[in-house]
Design an enzyme around this catalytic site. Structure first.
Site, PDB file in Angstrom:
ATOM      1  N   GLU A 194       0.856  -1.200   0.100  1.00 15.77           N
ATOM      2  CA  GLU A 194      -0.175   0.053   0.213  1.00 15.77           C
ATOM      3  C   GLU A 194       0.730   1.118   0.116  1.00 15.77           C
ATOM      4  O   GLU A 194       2.164   1.162   0.321  1.00 15.77           O
ATOM      5  CB  GLU A 194      -0.970   0.110   1.067  1.00 15.77           C
ATOM      6  N   GLU A 195       0.247   2.291  -0.204  1.00 15.36           N
ATOM      7  CA  GLU A 195       0.874   3.725  -0.337  1.00 15.36           C
ATOM      8  C   GLU A 195       1.154   4.095   1.101  1.00 15.36           C
ATOM      9  O   GLU A 195       0.140   3.804   1.817  1.00 15.36           O
ATOM     10  CB  GLU A 195      -0.048   4.574  -1.267  1.00 15.36           C
ATOM     11  N   ASN A 233      12.538  -0.243  14.020  1.00 12.41           N
ATOM     12  CA  ASN A 233      11.262  -0.350  14.577  1.00 12.41           C
ATOM     13  C   ASN A 233      11.102  -1.510  15.771  1.00 12.41           C
ATOM     14  O   ASN A 233      11.641  -2.469  15.510  1.00 12.41           O
ATOM     15  CB  ASN A 233      10.079  -0.412  13.474  1.00 12.41           C
ATOM     16  N   GLY A 802     -22.610  48.143  34.032  1.00 11.50           N
ATOM     17  CA  GLY A 802     -21.625  47.607  34.493  1.00 11.50           C
ATOM     18  C   GLY A 802     -20.373  47.977  33.552  1.00 11.50           C
ATOM     19  O   GLY A 802     -19.431  46.901  33.555  1.00 11.50           O
ATOM     20  N   ARG A 879     -27.154  51.612  45.698  1.00 13.18           N
ATOM     21  CA  ARG A 879     -27.901  51.636  47.187  1.00 13.18           C
ATOM     22  C   ARG A 879     -26.976  51.742  48.268  1.00 13.18           C
ATOM     23  O   ARG A 879     -25.818  51.367  48.243  1.00 13.18           O
ATOM     24  CB  ARG A 879     -28.249  49.874  47.405  1.00 13.18           C
ATOM     25  N   ILE A 880     -27.473  52.457  49.206  1.00 10.28           N
ATOM     26  CA  ILE A 880     -26.590  52.690  50.433  1.00 10.28           C
ATOM     27  C   ILE A 880     -26.313  51.459  51.272  1.00 10.28           C
ATOM     28  O   ILE A 880     -27.470  50.701  51.428  1.00 10.28           O
ATOM     29  CB  ILE A 880     -27.413  54.086  51.116  1.00 10.28           C
ATOM     30  N   HIS A 897     -15.405  57.160  42.957  1.00  6.88           N
ATOM     31  CA  HIS A 897     -16.347  58.156  43.167  1.00  6.88           C
ATOM     32  C   HIS A 897     -15.638  59.132  41.966  1.00  6.88           C
ATOM     33  O   HIS A 897     -14.348  59.373  41.943  1.00  6.88           O
ATOM     34  CB  HIS A 897     -16.102  58.772  44.669  1.00  6.88           C
ATOM     35  N   LYS A 959     -14.852  59.028  33.418  1.00  6.64           N
ATOM     36  CA  LYS A 959     -15.285  57.575  33.326  1.00  6.64           C
ATOM     37  C   LYS A 959     -14.157  56.856  32.895  1.00  6.64           C
ATOM     38  O   LYS A 959     -13.838  55.696  33.252  1.00  6.64           O
ATOM     39  CB  LYS A 959     -16.778  57.619  32.677  1.00  6.64           C
ATOM     40  N   VAL A 960     -13.547  57.543  31.871  1.00  6.55           N
ATOM     41  CA  VAL A 960     -12.385  56.755  31.097  1.00  6.55           C
ATOM     42  C   VAL A 960     -11.335  56.798  32.060  1.00  6.55           C
ATOM     43  O   VAL A 960     -10.835  55.480  32.210  1.00  6.55           O
ATOM     44  CB  VAL A 960     -11.917  57.566  30.005  1.00  6.55           C
TER      45      VAL A 960
END
Ligand SMILES: *[C@@H]1O[C@H](CO)[C@@H](O)[C@H](O)[C@H]1NC(C)=O
Ligand SMILES: *[C@@H]1O[C@H](CO)[C@@H](O)[C@H](O)[C@H]1NC(C)=O
Ligand SMILES: *[C@@H]1O[C@H](CO)[C@@H](O)[C@H](O)[C@H]1NC(C)=O
Length: 982
Positions: A194-195, A233, A802, A879-880, A897, A959-960
């Site tokens: 076989e090949e 082998n 988020g 929420r506090i 903050h 924000k950045v």
């Protein structure tokens, strides 16, 4: 579990049988394991009264000793029909289960000719072959087929050694003559030629009851005697398991195994026991090399330690035909087996040498006996392979170092073993397992071969290449009223990755891929291609390798490489700097649909995705950044496919779609087609839409190659960013009327596509998004995020979109981060941040802020405690918090903050800053204490206030900064907490 225990008899004498007996002995149903004829191990009783060639002696021993199961190890007794003979006594005697196929099934190994014909008859993929008894016919065949390499196999059993691989016609004829002349005695009276296939070998073993299969982990043995895979082998010098294969290869192998069992059933060949299939994984798919009808040796020695279920139950179920009802589990550890061989092995092993230093079994290492024997002088060697030393560990490195230590400890004269078992998992060295590797020859020979490859791309209309330009005769190409579609492209910074890895082989292929796929989108057939290669200093091998792969891709897409330019421009380009670009000329019949039919695309149309082959040629600037940020080497093994380096995975060639897609485009059933290149689905799909149409994509509806998961989690790159940068597993998207979905899918599948995914549909555009992704969290999996370092568990509280949370999560995904975000808690069920957190694989909990504050805070505390949270980040939590909550988590809650504290505490900080006309505003990350915005400051950053600022513009700029400052503060706190706990 049966209340009475039973005995088991294992037939055989090698390390394989020792491993099976060792595993069976651990079964809660088994009280005694016998092995016959056995070896020098004292782990089991070796009954002298059993003659393994005589079924009646086996039966009477079983009846006398309460044995209900016989496991037959080697192939010889199976092929001779031992199973049939033992079972024949079941009719009017005690029932004895025999694990192993009857004679009829054992032919799969017993006769190579039968087995090859069986494969051919049932369409199981294998190499081309022919079988011969006559030397002259064999020689004539070898000459006629003229393969570069041949595999010659003795038809009968030759103890795993009757296979010879040779290069070239002359050598093959020589070996055929020797084999048919009796080199292996009667076994080679008939041979199969076989090949030889190119690729890498994989052994797949499965349990089967003849109806269902349960595959064992893949393993890979090392046949050559010497280190570096050199020398003759052998039966195997060492083995590793599990071998992780690409998921498509795994799926292909499982399908072939299933088809094999179905084919056996269809041919009424009874089969049960272990089926072992040897595969070659080639660029053209997996091909069967051979079947064995029993466990492999040394594969069994490394597979058994991984088995996490009861072997007795599995064997009994195989015999009874109830395998489908048994759960077979595997451990997720790594095993290395090293064979200790005798001097002279494999040719003429010297035996009878005294053995010392064999340790007791430990939880890490078991020494399985193979060729050993007990004598009056004690334990001596009695075969070529003497022991198999098997160790298990959390990594291959760990397993191997244990196995090596014990291999050293065992002593006998002339001991030899390979110290490099599993070497390809650790370093790539000289052994290339790349299935598509091209052997690069030297100098002129190479250039000549390129000429041939280019010429080989010619088509009827491009027959007369040469001169100053190229002539393309479209009439000869079969066009009546042709139009031209022309496209041009490069491969971007993929070049830099190729450069870093030295793997140039596929870049030309990519170049052609990018261009022909573009042309295809206009329902045109690529006809001709021109390439441009420029460099500061021409290195023939590199240029040739690129051009050769251009030619290869041209040929595969049916277009001719009609010309090109190779330019050397020292001074303009630096030495070693280079680039490549190409242009594809496509032609279409005027009567074919003029795609994209943009105006006909309407809401309701379905979007069909064709899989990509990886990154193709886009996103490499980001890829390079991710690789360098993570300190990864392109040469490292890919975590999802250790046979291949990360570089090779990244460089996978662009898929060509012409052959599979053009036909269905011409049929008029496709309205438009988008080639997903740089910009991903997000930017490429809308290019074929009219203004009122958008796409809705269901994430998770298509299969994503692991490389994208890896980039996603190692970047980390957010899912939206991934979808805007990479193709994420989708190469082309077809827009199709729902009534044509089925026929378009069928046509693509029958023309060679492996899978078509319906990933979404067209909708009426309502928002500004042209592509709307649903269930983004399903897009990627998180299998590559791993770290052993101790981390601080972080919980994030949110109420809204988020955006700060997202930055915290991304920061924590950096390998060097000291944080692990474990949970995001929202007080609002519809907070946008929930989906974002999930898209990063992070658990989310909703704790509605209803009722008394103490009540819902108590629930939050419980959720946080449950996950061992050490640090809480408030990321837009509206929420506090009560004093009792703050005190419970004292010094462990942080907030951001939007002012430079202590100025402008409380709500409306930005507005207050503007009203106060300050020139400098900013943001502050601080520890939360009982007073509002008054806890210790962790980090601050200033932001200038402009005259033209509104509250909105100023807040936007703040924000950045918040994103960076808060993430930094989280890390600082984490580092402090770690130092405190250390
Ligand atoms: C690779 O093989 C060549 C020739 O056999 C040898 O000179 C070279 O040192 C080998 N390289 C490695 C990394 O093993
Ligand atoms: C994590 O902590 C270690 C040692 O405490 C420090 O060297 C490293 O910079 C920290 N990582 C980050 C991202 O701050
Ligand atoms: C506001 O003023 C700043 C600085 O003077 C300038 O850079 C910016 O372009 C202005 N923005 C607008 C919207 O005019």
């Amino acid at each position: 579990m049966p209340s009475s225990k039973t005995g088991v008899l294992v037939i055989g004498s090698g390390a394989r049988e020792h491993a099976l007996a060792w595993k069976l002995q651990q079964s809660p149903s088994v009280d005694h394991v016998f092995i016959a004829p056995g070896n020098g191990s004292t782990d089991f009783d070796i009954p002298k009264s059993v003659d393994v060639n005589d079924a009646s002696s086996i039966r009477s021993f079983c009846v006398a000793r309460g044995i209900s199961l016989v496991v037959v190890g080697p192939e010889n007794p199976l092929c001779k029909g031992l199973v049939d003979e033992i079972e024949a006594g079941n009719a009017d005697g005690k029932e004895i289960l025999v694990f192993g196929p009857p004679k009829a099934g054992a032919q799969l190994e017993g006769s190579k000719k039968f087995s090859k014909q069986f494969m051919k008859e049932h369409g199981l993929p294998t190499a081309d072959f022919e079988d011969f008894k006559s030397v002259n016919e064999a020689k004539a065949f070898i000459e006629r087929v003229n393969w570069p390499s041949y595999v010659l196999k003795a038809d009968g059993l030759a103890a795993g050694k009757g296979v010879i691989i040779v290069d070239g016609v002359a050598e093959a004829k020589n070996v055929a003559e020797r084999m048919l002349g009796g080199e292996f005695g009667a076994a080679s009276a008939e041979i199969v030629i076989e090949e030889k296939l190119e690729g890498y070998e994989v052994s797949a073993l499965c349990f089967t009851d003849g109806k269902t299969i349960s595959r064992m982990p893949f393993s890979q043995d090392h046949k050559p005697l010497l280190e570096g895979d050199r020398g003759p082998n052998t039966g195997g010098m060492g083995v590793i398991a599990p071998l992780v294969l690409p998921s498509n290869v795994e799926a292909e192998i499982d399908q072939i195994l299933k088809n094999t069992i179905a084919a056996l059933a269809k041919s009424n060949i009874p089969y049960k026991g272990c089926l072992y299939a040897g595969f070659m994984v080639t660029p053209k798919g997996c091909k069967l090399l051979e079947f064995n009808v029993r466990f492999g040796d040394p594969e069994t020695e490394v597979i058994m330690p991984l088995l996490d279920s009861d072997l007795y139950t599995i064997c009994a179920a195989c015999c009874r035909g109830t395998l489908s009802s048994v759960q077979v589990n595997w451990k997720s550890e790594n095993v290395v087996g090293i064979v200790l061989a005798s001097e002279g092995y494999p040719v003429k092993p010297i035996v009878g040498r005294k053995v010392e230093g064999v340790p007791e079994h430990s939880s890490e290492t078991v020494v399985f006996h193979a060729g050993t024997k007990r004598t009056e002088q004690g334990l001596v060697t009695s075969g070529g392979r003497v022991f198999c030393v098997v160790s298990i560990g959390n990594s291959f490195q760990e397993a191997r170092s244990h196995a090596l230590a014990v291999s050293e400890q065992v002593k006998f004269e002339g001991k030899y073993y390979r110290k490099d078992i599993g070497h390809f998992l650790f370093s790539r060295g000289n052994v290339s397992y790349s299935a598509s590797g091209v052997d690069i020859a030297e100098g002129n020979a190479l250039v000549a071969s390129i000429k041939d490859v280019c010429l080989s791309t010619r088509t009827p209309g491009t027959d007369s290449i040469g001169g100053f330009g190229a002539l393309v005769d479209l009439e000869k190409e079969g066009f009546k009223k042709p139009q031209l579609v022309i496209g041009m492209d490069g491969v971007g910074t993929k070049i830099a990755v190729a450069e870093a890895t030295g793997l140039y082989d596929n870049l030309g292929y990519d170049l052609v891929g990018m261009c022909v796929n573009d042309v295809l989108c206009h329902c045109a057939r690529p006809v001709a291609f021109l390439d441009y290669y420029v460099t500061g200093h021409l290195v023939k091998e590199e240029a040739a390798s690129v051009i050769r792969s251009v030619a290869k891709a041209c040929k595969e897409s049916g277009c001719a490489l009609v010309g090109g330019e190779t330019a050397e421009m020292p001074g303009v380009y630096h030495k070693g700097q280079w680039d490549v670009a190409g242009c594809c000329i496509g032609a279409r019949e005027k009567s074919w649909p003029m795609l994209p039919l943009t105006e006909s695309v309407t809401p309701g149309d379905v979007l069909l995705a064709l899989p990509s082959n990886g990154l193709h040629s886009n996103g490499f600037s980001l890829v390079r950044k991710i690789v360098s940020d993570n300190g990864v080497s392109y040469k490292d093994p890919a975590p999802w496919n250790p046979l291949v380096s990360i570089g090779e995975e990244l460089l996978r060639p662009t898929k060509l779609y012409v052959k599979s897609v053009l036909g269905v485009l011409k049929s008029g059933k496709v309205k438009a087609i988008a080639h997903i290149t740089g910009g991903g689905i997000t930017e490429n799909l809308p290019r074929v839409f009219p203004p009122h149409v958008a796409a809705e994509i269901e994430c998770g509806s298509w299969s994503i190659p692991e490389v994208f998961d890896w980039l996603h989690s190692n970047g980390p790159v957010s899912p939206p960013e991934m979808l805007k940068t990479f193709n994420c597993g989708v190469g082309l998207i077809l827009v199709v009327d729902p009534k044509n979905q089925e026929s378009v899918t069928d046509s693509l599948l029958s023309n060679g596509e492996s899978a078509i995914y319906k990933i979404g549909s067209c909708i009426k555009k309502t928002a500004k998004d042209e592509v709307v992704y649903k269930n983004l969290e399903n897009t990627f999996k998180y299998r590559f995020v791993k770290s052993k370092a101790k981390k601080v568990n972080v919980g994030i509280l949110i109420s809204g979109a988020g955006s700060n949370m997202k930055k915290l999560i991304e920061k924590s995904l950096f390998p060097k981060s000291n944080c692990s975000v474990r949970v995001v808690i929202s007080n609002k069920a519809d907070a946008g941040g929930i989906a974002i957190a999930r898209s990063y694989g992070i658990e989310t909990v909703v704790v509605p802020s209803v009722g008394e504050r103490e009540e819902y805070e108590a629930i939050m505390t419980k959720e946080l405690e449950k996950r061992g949270i050490d640090l809480i980040c408030l990321a837009g939590f509206m929420r506090i918090l009560t004093a009792s909550f703050v005190n419970r988590w004292e010094g462990r809650i942080i907030n951001i903050h939007p002012s430079l504290l202590p100025s402008f505490k409380g709500a409306h900080a930005v507005q207050l800053a503007l009203e106060a006309k300050v020139k400098i505003a900013g943001c502050t990350a601080h520890v939360v204490d009982v007073e509002v915005d008054s806890g210790a400051i962790i980090a601050q950053e200033a932001v200038p206030v402009y005259d033209n600022d509104t509250e909105e513009t100023l807040h936007e700029r703040i924000k950045v900064k918040e994103h960076a400052v808060f993430a930094e503060a989280m890390e600082l706190m984490a580092q402090k907490l770690l130092e405190k706990s250390a």
